[in-house]
Scaffold this motif. Structure first.
Motif, short mmCIF file in Angstrom:
data_model
loop_
_atom_site.label_atom_id
_atom_site.label_comp_id
_atom_site.label_asym_id
_atom_site.label_seq_id
_atom_site.Cartn_x
_atom_site.Cartn_y
_atom_site.Cartn_z
N TRP A 1 13.70 -7.38 12.74
CA TRP A 1 12.28 -7.86 12.71
C TRP A 1 11.54 -6.75 11.60
CZ3 TRP A 1 8.65 -4.10 14.04
CH2 TRP A 1 8.97 -3.26 15.04
N ILE A 2 10.26 -7.56 10.93
CA ILE A 2 9.37 -6.73 10.18
C ILE A 2 8.16 -7.19 10.46
CG2 ILE A 2 9.77 -8.35 8.30
CD1 ILE A 2 9.90 -5.88 6.38
N VAL A 3 6.86 -6.28 10.26
CA VAL A 3 5.64 -6.61 10.31
C VAL A 3 5.08 -6.03 9.00
CG1 VAL A 3 3.42 -6.08 11.43
CG2 VAL A 3 5.57 -6.31 12.73
N ALA A 4 4.34 -6.86 8.05
CA ALA A 4 3.90 -6.46 6.67
C ALA A 4 2.33 -6.93 6.72
CB ALA A 4 4.91 -6.77 5.79
N ASP A 5 1.76 -6.15 5.75
CA ASP A 5 0.47 -6.63 5.55
C ASP A 5 0.82 -7.50 4.24
OD1 ASP A 5 -2.02 -6.87 3.75
OD2 ASP A 5 -2.78 -5.40 5.27
N ALA A 6 0.32 -8.67 4.30
CA ALA A 6 0.62 -9.80 3.25
C ALA A 6 0.04 -9.34 1.98
CB ALA A 6 0.19 -10.98 3.62
N GLU A 7 -0.98 -8.99 1.86
CA GLU A 7 -1.87 -8.53 0.60
C GLU A 7 -1.51 -7.30 0.11
OE1 GLU A 7 -6.37 -10.75 1.47
OE2 GLU A 7 -5.99 -8.74 2.34
N LEU B 1 4.17 -2.25 7.81
CA LEU B 1 3.63 -1.43 8.90
C LEU B 1 4.71 -0.96 9.93
CD1 LEU B 1 0.40 -3.68 9.63
CD2 LEU B 1 0.83 -1.75 7.88
N ALA B 2 5.81 -1.69 10.21
CA ALA B 2 6.84 -1.27 10.99
C ALA B 2 7.82 -2.24 11.02
CB ALA B 2 6.35 -1.22 12.61
N ALA B 3 9.34 -1.72 11.23
CA ALA B 3 10.36 -2.67 11.24
C ALA B 3 11.59 -2.26 12.00
CB ALA B 3 10.87 -2.52 9.65
N HIS B 4 12.40 -3.12 12.14
CA HIS B 4 13.60 -2.55 12.93
C HIS B 4 14.87 -3.44 12.37
CE1 HIS B 4 15.90 -1.91 16.82
NE2 HIS B 4 16.48 -3.44 16.51
N GLY C 1 -10.08 -11.19 8.72
CA GLY C 1 -10.05 -10.95 7.21
C GLY C 1 -8.60 -10.23 6.61
N ARG C 2 -7.78 -9.99 7.68
CA ARG C 2 -6.44 -9.55 7.33
C ARG C 2 -5.45 -10.37 7.50
NH1 ARG C 2 -5.20 -4.02 6.91
NH2 ARG C 2 -7.04 -3.31 7.98
N VAL C 3 -4.46 -10.36 6.56
CA VAL C 3 -3.32 -11.28 6.61
C VAL C 3 -2.07 -10.55 6.94
CG1 VAL C 3 -1.92 -13.20 5.44
CG2 VAL C 3 -4.43 -12.69 5.10
N LEU C 4 -1.39 -10.69 7.74
CA LEU C 4 -0.10 -10.07 8.05
C LEU C 4 1.13 -11.25 8.02
CD1 LEU C 4 -0.81 -8.09 11.13
CD2 LEU C 4 -0.97 -7.60 8.85
N LEU D 1 6.59 -4.02 0.34
CA LEU D 1 7.27 -5.38 -0.10
C LEU D 1 7.28 -5.02 -1.59
CD1 LEU D 1 5.61 -8.07 2.01
CD2 LEU D 1 7.68 -6.98 2.49
N VAL D 2 8.38 -5.08 -2.35
CA VAL D 2 8.37 -4.79 -3.58
C VAL D 2 8.06 -6.09 -4.25
CG1 VAL D 2 10.16 -3.32 -3.32
CG2 VAL D 2 10.78 -5.55 -3.72
N PRO D 3 7.44 -5.87 -5.69
CA PRO D 3 7.09 -7.01 -6.46
C PRO D 3 8.33 -7.64 -7.24
CG PRO D 3 6.75 -5.12 -7.78
CD PRO D 3 7.20 -4.81 -6.48
N PRO D 4 8.38 -8.74 -7.63
CA PRO D 4 9.48 -9.55 -8.35
C PRO D 4 9.74 -8.79 -9.54
CG PRO D 4 7.68 -11.03 -7.74
CD PRO D 4 7.12 -9.81 -7.33
N LYS D 5 10.79 -8.99 -10.17
CA LYS D 5 11.33 -8.39 -11.33
C LYS D 5 10.32 -8.48 -12.51
CE LYS D 5 16.19 -7.76 -10.64
NZ LYS D 5 17.45 -8.25 -11.12
N GLY D 6 9.76 -9.89 -12.58
CA GLY D 6 8.77 -10.55 -13.70
C GLY D 6 7.22 -9.92 -13.52
#
Length: 432
Positions: free
Chosen positions: A84-90, A95-98, A305-308, A347-352
């Motif tokens: 599993w993973i929890v990330a800030d979408a913006e 934030l945490a992962a397994h 106001g926060r997107v996860l 979360l890394v960006p796309p190559k482009g």
């Protein structure tokens, strides 16, 4: 990042859609070898010792990764998922992962990649008459929306079938329109590579169990983040119920009549279910369930106001709707921990993304909007959408998609990170 700084950054982004450039340093990330078509979807009962470090070294470690400190809530103990993973979408902060990079069978969550790849190809008003060959090769026991040969459907109808009913029949028809299943699989694998979703290997575009078909919680989260940049993707993912065309019959006067029937989204955090309430702030994305994959789910939600984004793969607790219950617990933790917990990766960006930064108005996946809908404008913002209520739909959950931000690109010495101000949601609940 402390809460005051987070607030200041949000205010800055809300005030301007300008492209900003600042310096940063970021650690290099290494990808584990690409999965091969012959690899097993679930090679063992335990995660491998060496996994991809895309997004950060800690994300390649087995087990739970979180920076607990004073003021940070403890993770829920009743989460049994293999990954599993929890990330800030913006911001893209994890934030945490397994076992974030554990390559597992994705089931129908893979349809997010299908949609992110194929959705821009056809305008939603385009019509297609279904041939017998369009429905060939659908796996036994597949989820279906009820598409019939020799009937005509709009592309909009077909995407409703994909997102709401997880219809493998709709996927196959759209794949046929996209020069066939083999071509679609090829394009999906290419798009996964562009997104740096390097744990992912597609064999079947609908997510049906197939040897060597794998993804990871990290990759599914990347894919969802990319998909949610597209207006149509967001609308379909947030639609609770809609009308779908039925079979053409003749009335008593011998005239052809075609009635519609209602379909409901299989995302139970969006629609609710027995013993499970709608999750406050949920705005999509996609669920899946197969024999090999178990239950899988990626969700996006907004609160305060926060997107996860949360992805959960294969809970081991055998309870009804367990994947949704565990997702909800992780969302609850994430909303409490965000702004307090130090991230364990990104979360890394796309190559482009470098090209997107050089050309304001291009989306982060390198696509300038989408066919048949309002894309991203030259100023880095998109046209607001009143709601996600479907054309001809009877009810649903609408998402106010007014965009007030732009694209923040951080560049330094060839190392870059896309930090998008998302067109995501203040939720508007629509009731019958």
């Amino acid at each position: 990042m402390p809460a005051p700084k987070k607030t200041a950054r949000r205010s800055l982004l809300l005030a301007s859609a300008t492209l900003l450039t600042v310096s940063l340093t970021a650690p290099a990330a290494l990808a584990a070898p690409r999965p091969s078509p012959s690899s097993s979807a679930s090679p063992s009962a335990t995660p491998p010792a060496n996994m991809s470090t895309v997004g950060g070294e800690r994300l390649g470690r087995p087990g739970t990764q979180v920076n607990l400190a004073d003021g940070v809530p403890v993770l829920p103990k009743d989460v049994s998922a293999r990954s599993w993973i929890v990330a800030d979408a913006e911001s893209g902060e994890v934030l945490a992962a397994h076992n974030a990079h554990w390559r597992l069978a994705p089931a129908s969550t893979l349809k997010m990649l299908f949609a992110d790849t194929v959705l821009p190809r056809f305008p939603k008003t385009m019509k297609h008459k279904v041939a017998v060959s369009d429905l060939a090769g659908i796996g036994a026991g597949s989820s279906m929306v009820g598409i019939k040969e020799n009937e005509t459907y709009t592309v909009h109808d077909l995407w409703l079938g994909v997102f709401l009913r997880s219809g493998n029949d709709a996927v196959h028809v759209l794949s046929a329109m996209n020069r066939g299943v083999d071509n679609t699989v090829k394009e999906m694998n290419e798009h996964a590579e562009e997104l740096q979703a390097l744990d992912t290997h597609v064999v079947s575009p609908d997510g049906y169990d197939a040897p060597g078909q794998v993804s990871s919680a990290y990759d599914l989260t990347l894919i969802a983040r990319s998909g949610m940049q597209k207006k149509d993707f967001r609308e379909y993912a947030a639609t609770a119920t809609a009308k779908f065309p039925g079979t053409t019959t003749k009335n008593k006067k011998g005239k052809p009549v075609r009635k519609s029937f209602e379909i409901q989204n299989t995302n139970r955090l969006l629609t609710g279910d027995y013993g499970l309430s709608q999750y406050r702030g949920i705005a999509g994305v996609k669920n899946g369930n197969t024999t090999n994959a178990g239950a899988t789910f990626t969700g996006v939600a907004e609160r305060g106001g926060r997107v996860l984004l949360v992805t959960v793969m294969n809970p081991q607790n055998d309870e009804h709707n367990e994947v949704y219950k565990e997702t909800a617990r992780l969302f609850d933790w994430g909303f409490k921990a965000a702004g307090k917990v130090e991230p364990v990766g990104e979360l890394v960006p796309p190559k482009g993304a470098a090209q997107a930064g050089a050309e304001p108005g291009a989306t982060a996946s390198g696509e300038a909007g989408e066919a048949g809908g309002a894309g991203t404008s030259g100023g880095g913002s998109a046209k607001p959408v009143a709601s996600a209520r479907t054309e001809g739909g009877s009810s649903g959950i609408g998402v106010a998609l007014a965009i007030t931000g732009g694209l923040l690109v951080l560049l330094a010495g060839g190392v870059f990170l896309v930090n998008r101000r998302w067109p995501l949601p203040d939720l508007v609940r629509r009731r019958r």
